[in-house]
Structures are given as C-alpha cells and as structure tokens.
Design an enzyme around this catalytic site. Structure first.
Site, mmCIF file in Angstrom:
data_model
loop_
_atom_site.group_PDB
_atom_site.id
_atom_site.type_symbol
_atom_site.label_atom_id
_atom_site.label_comp_id
_atom_site.label_asym_id
_atom_site.label_seq_id
_atom_site.Cartn_x
_atom_site.Cartn_y
_atom_site.Cartn_z
ATOM 1 N N GLY A 168 0.758 -1.301 0.012
ATOM 2 C CA GLY A 168 0.032 0.036 -0.009
ATOM 3 C C GLY A 168 0.913 1.211 0.023
ATOM 4 N N LYS A 174 0.838 0.581 7.558
ATOM 5 C CA LYS A 174 1.658 -0.679 7.421
ATOM 6 C C LYS A 174 2.517 -0.914 8.717
ATOM 7 C CE LYS A 174 3.229 0.131 3.276
ATOM 8 N NZ LYS A 174 2.617 1.486 3.047
ATOM 9 N N HIS A 389 -9.544 36.671 -11.020
ATOM 10 C CA HIS A 389 -9.196 35.195 -11.620
ATOM 11 C C HIS A 389 -9.752 34.425 -10.652
ATOM 12 C CE1 HIS A 389 -6.029 32.348 -13.065
ATOM 13 N NE2 HIS A 389 -6.283 31.810 -11.957
ATOM 14 N N GLU A 390 -9.876 34.661 -9.545
ATOM 15 C CA GLU A 390 -10.354 33.614 -8.428
ATOM 16 C C GLU A 390 -12.113 33.577 -8.614
ATOM 17 O OE1 GLU A 390 -8.724 31.459 -7.083
ATOM 18 O OE2 GLU A 390 -7.081 32.309 -7.709
ATOM 19 N N ASP A 471 -3.218 26.352 -13.794
ATOM 20 C CA ASP A 471 -4.330 25.958 -14.364
ATOM 21 C C ASP A 471 -4.097 25.309 -15.838
ATOM 22 O OD1 ASP A 471 -5.578 27.206 -12.244
ATOM 23 O OD2 ASP A 471 -6.295 29.022 -13.192
HETATM 24 P P1 ADP Z 1 3.278 3.262 6.469
HETATM 25 O O1 ADP Z 1 4.147 2.039 7.436
HETATM 26 O O2 ADP Z 1 2.011 2.579 5.860
HETATM 27 O O3 ADP Z 1 4.133 4.110 5.679
HETATM 28 P P2 ADP Z 1 2.765 4.118 9.259
HETATM 29 O O4 ADP Z 1 2.158 2.819 9.766
HETATM 30 O O5 ADP Z 1 4.269 4.364 9.475
HETATM 31 O O6 ADP Z 1 2.574 4.023 7.483
HETATM 32 O O7 ADP Z 1 1.825 5.317 9.696
HETATM 33 C C1 ADP Z 1 2.197 6.482 10.211
HETATM 34 C C2 ADP Z 1 1.097 6.915 10.973
HETATM 35 O O8 ADP Z 1 0.301 7.267 10.576
HETATM 36 C C3 ADP Z 1 1.231 6.295 12.151
HETATM 37 O O9 ADP Z 1 2.141 6.053 13.271
HETATM 38 C C4 ADP Z 1 -0.431 6.488 12.627
HETATM 39 O O10 ADP Z 1 -0.030 7.366 13.557
HETATM 40 C C5 ADP Z 1 -0.917 7.105 11.574
HETATM 41 N N1 ADP Z 1 -1.848 6.137 10.901
HETATM 42 C C6 ADP Z 1 -1.638 5.653 9.576
HETATM 43 N N2 ADP Z 1 -2.737 4.910 9.229
HETATM 44 C C7 ADP Z 1 -3.359 4.854 10.416
HETATM 45 C C8 ADP Z 1 -4.642 3.859 10.517
HETATM 46 N N3 ADP Z 1 -4.972 3.231 9.647
HETATM 47 N N4 ADP Z 1 -5.147 4.194 11.770
HETATM 48 C C9 ADP Z 1 -4.589 4.962 12.600
HETATM 49 N N5 ADP Z 1 -3.451 5.650 12.325
HETATM 50 C C10 ADP Z 1 -2.765 5.729 11.457
#
Ligand code: ADP
Length: 575
Positions: A168, A174, A389-390, A471
C-alpha cells in the site's frame, strides 16, 4: 595624548650628543634604531644601511647601544613553525589510520554491532489503534492467534504463513499494523528498513540479515518487520544499470533465512512495499511472502474512524463533526489525517485555546494542502487581478451544473506564490465510487479555465498574467487523459497511452508508452486543443454577460478577503 613628532636622523644625533637619550637598540635587518629617551618616551628612527655614524656618536657620548640580530629570532620562529606542522601531519595521519582500521573492523565484524537491530518489547499498540483498514486488520488477526496459541493450530495441521507482504501507499498504517500484531500478541518486535541492510561493502547486507535472524531466533516467538522491502527485493538480473552484487547477495541471504526457519518456528516476517510489481518472483513464491495484504488509502468511513482514533488524545470542541472532516479529506492517508489533527492542535495552542475547533482544523487543512498564510497583499492592482481570477473560477463553478461544489473563495495569500484560491468540495458519489463522467471532467476543465477567461474579459489580451500557468497545465493533463486514456473523444473507445510506469527505469523517465501512429498523434493534439478551446469558449460565455456580478463579487472579496458559498451566492444574485 599627542603623538611626539617624528625625530629626524640629524635630530637623533643631536639628542644623543646632548645626553637626552638613555639607550639605543640598533636593528640592522630593519634598518632602524629604537631610541629610549631619559624621560621614558620611545621613538624609532630609520637609519642608513651599514650606518657607522650612529655607532660612533653613541660611543663618543657614552650612550649604551645594543644590536639586535633579527635573523636568529626568525630562524627560531621558523623551526618552531615547522615542528608544529610536522606534529599536525602526524596527528592527522594517525586519525586517518584509526578510521580506516575502524572501517576494516566493521567490515570484518559484519556490522554485528549495529545497535538498530534490537527488539522492542511490549509495544503498547493494539488493533483498536489501527482504524479504517478493517479488512487488513481482520486478515492479520489469525497471525496473532497463532502467536498466542500455536499448539492448538499446529494440532489442527494449520500452516501459518512465514511471510506477509503488506502492500500500500506510504502512511496508510503498514508499520502500525505490524506493531499492533506484536502488541496484541505481546511478542518482541524487530523492525528494520530494507535500505539499512545495503551498505558500501559487498557482504555486509547479507551478514546483517543473518544477524537479524539469529537475534530473532533467540527471541522467538517474535515479529520481524522489514519496511520498503523493494529496496533489496527487486527483480534480480534485469541488466539495466548493471548488476548490484550487494543487493543481490542481501536478497539471497534473506531467501535462505526464510527457507531456514520451519513453518512453526514462531518467527513471522512482515514486509511493507508500495511496489509489489517490482519484487523478485522468488520472494513472492509460496513458502516465502505468500500472503499479500492490501492496505489501501482509507475511504470516507475509514477516514472518520482514523480521525476518531487520533482525536482520543486531542480535545475537540463540541461543534467538530469528524464525519464532515472525513468528507473533506478525500485521498488522505492515515498519516496525513494524524498530521491534520496535530497541526490543528498546534494552531489551537498558538491561539491559546483549550479545545480544537472547526476553524483550527480548517486552518490546518489549508496549511497542509495549500501552504502557510503569507503577509496580506498590499499592491491593489495585483490584488484586483487575483480577485478577478479567483472570482472567475468560482462564478463559472456555480453556473456549471456538473462542476464540483464551491466551498469558498479567498484572497489570503499563501507561501509559494499563491495569491488567493478557490476551494471546491467534491461530490460524495464521485469520492465513494471513484467513477467520473465525461461531463464532470469537461466541467472541471471549464472551471479551471474560468480564471483565465475572467482575466481576459476584464484586463484584455495584453494584460493577462502567467498566474494561470498551473491551471493551464491541469487543463492539458485533463484534456489529454480524456482523449488518450478514457476514450472520450471522436478517436473512439481506445486507450492510446498506457498509464503504468515502466518498472525498471524509474517512474519519471519512462512514464507511459505511446501506442499509436504518428498521424494519430497529430489527431490527438488536435482533439486536446479543441477540447480546451471549447471549454474556454464556454467559460467566456458564462462570464461575459455577468461583468457587473463579477465586479460586485471582486469588490466584496477585496473587502472581506474570504467569501463562503452562501455569501457568494447572495452577492451573485443566485442565492
Ligand atoms: P506506513 O508504514 O504505511 O508508511 P505508518 O504505519 O508508518 O505508515 O503510519 C504513520 C502514522 O500514521 C502512524 O504512526 C499512525 O499514527 C498514522 N496512521 C496511519 N494509518 C493509520 C490507521 N489506519 N489508523 C490510525 N492511524 C494511522
């Protein structure tokens, strides 16, 4: 104090003769004589080379005279200087020898003393801390049950996977998941980034892998987590850019170690990557990383749950609806959401408030997505141009039925040269389904060109600015995708450009691949240009008869700096 006037040579002779001089120091190398008078004052008087007269005069008057030999002093100084230099060289060489000896030792010691390979015991993280990715969490529950009650499963003949690959994008949780498994099962957790294996010296990575597994065996049951495994696990022998012995040896060692531990030895290997396509097939074959778990970006409910997890430690005010914030943060990963609440907490603290309010989260969101607020614009003409513009974007958006809903338009500048911006909220159906229609994409192009159309209408062809360049870039990308990828043109239902990045050449170098003849290429360019022109005409058609509405909105915007949707619609006479 007044400086005594410079004594002349003849004056000096007179002074010596009259007995006003106490003593003389002759410095032949500098051709000068230092004169100390009876009254305590001193003077330096230049003399001729090899001056005999002054010697004689001093002798005649009985004035003491000494001769200073500078050369011997200089010789002494240069000997001291040389000695110091030699010492510095010796010390420097000694330092270099010590360093190279250290490096040799490290190579010979195979990096065994790396303090990083260390288990973390009793992690406090649990599955309830991981939100929004329930499928992945459920799949990993069984790993925990194996670690907790291995006998029951072994008796039933269950084989637990040795390696689980978590796939992912970054920040989706992860690492957090892997930690939660260790935390739930109460087993030690070894964590290392694959890039840390690979070193300058061939063989070090392999020895680190060995070392890691040896340590893990001592602590089994335990979890080993290898982050970014693609750093060592890429397909071997692809030939491009030459081989990388160190990486291959490290990977081979990893494969050997994985074969080495028996199914139920109690070590479970988890690895994370966001490029499963580049992994060597030997890594993913059964018996190694044979279980793949996808950890995707969270959907709306997932985002709400993740926000709830991180709101547990952050005091929110009553008015804050996490559901609303989940709606407003499509595409955010878990890490992004945590960062959002963290930024909001910082802003709240700076505001000297105790509760995080919607206003603080809004500020944090803009800070993350657009940039920090910069000093307000002073220059009135420039401000007016940005305002038109906006307002152009915003007005076209509210007049185009399929366009994203306008949230607000603001003139508060941001860092990075952004003078103002218009914010939209995407339709929930689109976010949930991920399906976008041709009319929606076209509406987006029209709205994106609304800014340039307004500038042209109000300031004329010569005064338009380059401010719309991003844009135009977006328009080009959208229009091209419509023609070449989605089959939204008269060229027919064909995908003319594959979107997958080439695997081994790096993403940017060879993005996409053309799959058409040269003549088709011309046709594509023509279609893209036609789409852009059509959209520009449409935007102009909407704005041209509403010059007075634009003027009114611009005046209000300059005055109030931010117009939210309700106010905007009222001013535009559409509310
Ligand atoms: P990855 O390993 O996928 O790059 P991490 O696990 O290191 O991501 O995520 C970094 C931080 O983001 C975590 O420490 C947590 O605080 C937050 N986080 C990421 N995903 C979640 C989730 N599904 N639920 C709660 N917190 C999350």
């Amino acid at each position: 104090m007044s400086q005594p006037t410079q004594l002349s040579y003849s004056g000096l002779l007179t002074q010596i003769n009259t007995g006003a001089v106490k003593n003389l120091v002759l410095i032949p190398a500098r051709r000068e004589v230092k004169v100390l008078f009876i009254d305590g004052t001193q003077q330096i008087v230049p003399i001729l080379p090899n001056d005999q007269l002054i010697l004689r005069t001093a002798e005649a008057s009985g004035t003491p005279l000494t001769v200073k030999d500078l050369r011997s002093e200089q010789a002494l100084a240069s000997v001291t200087g040389n000695l110091a230099l030699i010492m510095i060289v010796i010390v420097g060489l000694g330092f270099l020898f010590r360093r190279s000896a250290n490096i040799t030792n490290r190579t010979m010691g195979f990096g065994r003393s790396q303090p990083r390979i260390k288990a973390q015991d009793q992690l406090p993280i649990r599955f309830e801390d991981v939100a929004g990715i329930s499928e992945a969490t459920e799949e990993l529950q069984e790993v925990v049950s194996f670690l907790l009650k291995p006998d029951r499963l072994i008796k039933l003949g269950a084989k637990i996977p040795r390696g689980v690959l978590l796939i992912g994008p970054p920040g989706t949780g992860k690492t957090l998941l892997a930690k939660a498994i260790a935390g739930e099962a109460g087993v030690p957790f070894f964590s290392i980034a694959a890039s840390e294996f690979v070193e300058l010296f061939v063989g070090v990575g392999a020895s680190r892998v060995r070392d890691l597994f040896n340590k893990a065996k001592e602590k089994a049951p335990c979890i080993i987590f290898i982050d970014e495994i693609d750093a060592i696990g890429r397909q071997r022998g692809t030939g491009i850019g030459g081989g990388n012995d160190e990486r291959e040896q490290t990977l081979n060692q990893l494969l050997t170690e994985m074969d080495g531990f028996t199914e139920n030895s109690g070590i479970i290997l988890l690895a994370a990557t966001n490029r499963p396509d580049v992994l060597d097939s030997a890594l993913t074959r059964p018996g190694r990383f044979d279980r793949r778990i996808f950890v995707d970006l969270p959907d709306r409910k997932g985002r709400k749950d993740i926000l709830s997890v991180h709101a547990r430690t952050r005091p929110l005010s009553e008015e804050v609806s996490l559901n609303d914030w989940a709606i407003r943060t499509p595409g955010f990963s878990g890490a992004d959401l945590e960062n959002l609440l963290n930024e909001a907490a910082i802003i709240t603290a700076r505001d000297q408030k105790c509760l995080i309010s919607n206003h603080h989260i809004e500020n944090a969101l803009e800070r993350i997505t657009i940039g920090f607020t910069a000093a307000p614009l002073q220059d009135n003409a420039q401000k007016r141009l940005i305002a038109y513009h906006e307002v152009g974007h915003a007005l076209v958006a509210v007049l185009t039925p399929k366009a994203d809903r306008l949230d607000k338009v603001t003139l508060l500048p941001r860092t990075g040269g952004i003078g103002g911006f218009t914010k939209f909220v995407q339709d929930q159906d689109i976010i949930d389904s991920g399906l976008i229609t041709k009319s929606y994409l076209f509406a987006r192009i029209v709205v994106t060109l609304g800014g340039r159309a307004a500038e042209l209408l109000v300031f004329g062809d010569n005064e338009v600015t380059q401010g719309a360049s991003s844009d135009l870039q977006e328009v080009a990308n959208l229009a091209r995708d419509m023609v070449t990828k989605f089959g939204f043109s008269t060229l027919g239902p064909l995908s003319l450009e594959s979107s997958g990045p080439e695997i081994f050449l790096g993403r940017d170098l060879m993005q996409g691949r053309t799959e058409y003849a040269q003549s088709t290429g011309k046709e594509i360019d023509l279609q893209v240009r036609q789409l852009a022109k059509l959209a520009m005409d449409q935007a102009t058609k909407l704005l041209k008869p509403r010059r007075d509405v634009m003027d009114r909105l611009v005046d209000a915007l300059i005055d109030e700096e931010t117009l939210y949707i309700d106010r905007f619609l009222t001013l535009a006479g559409l509310g």
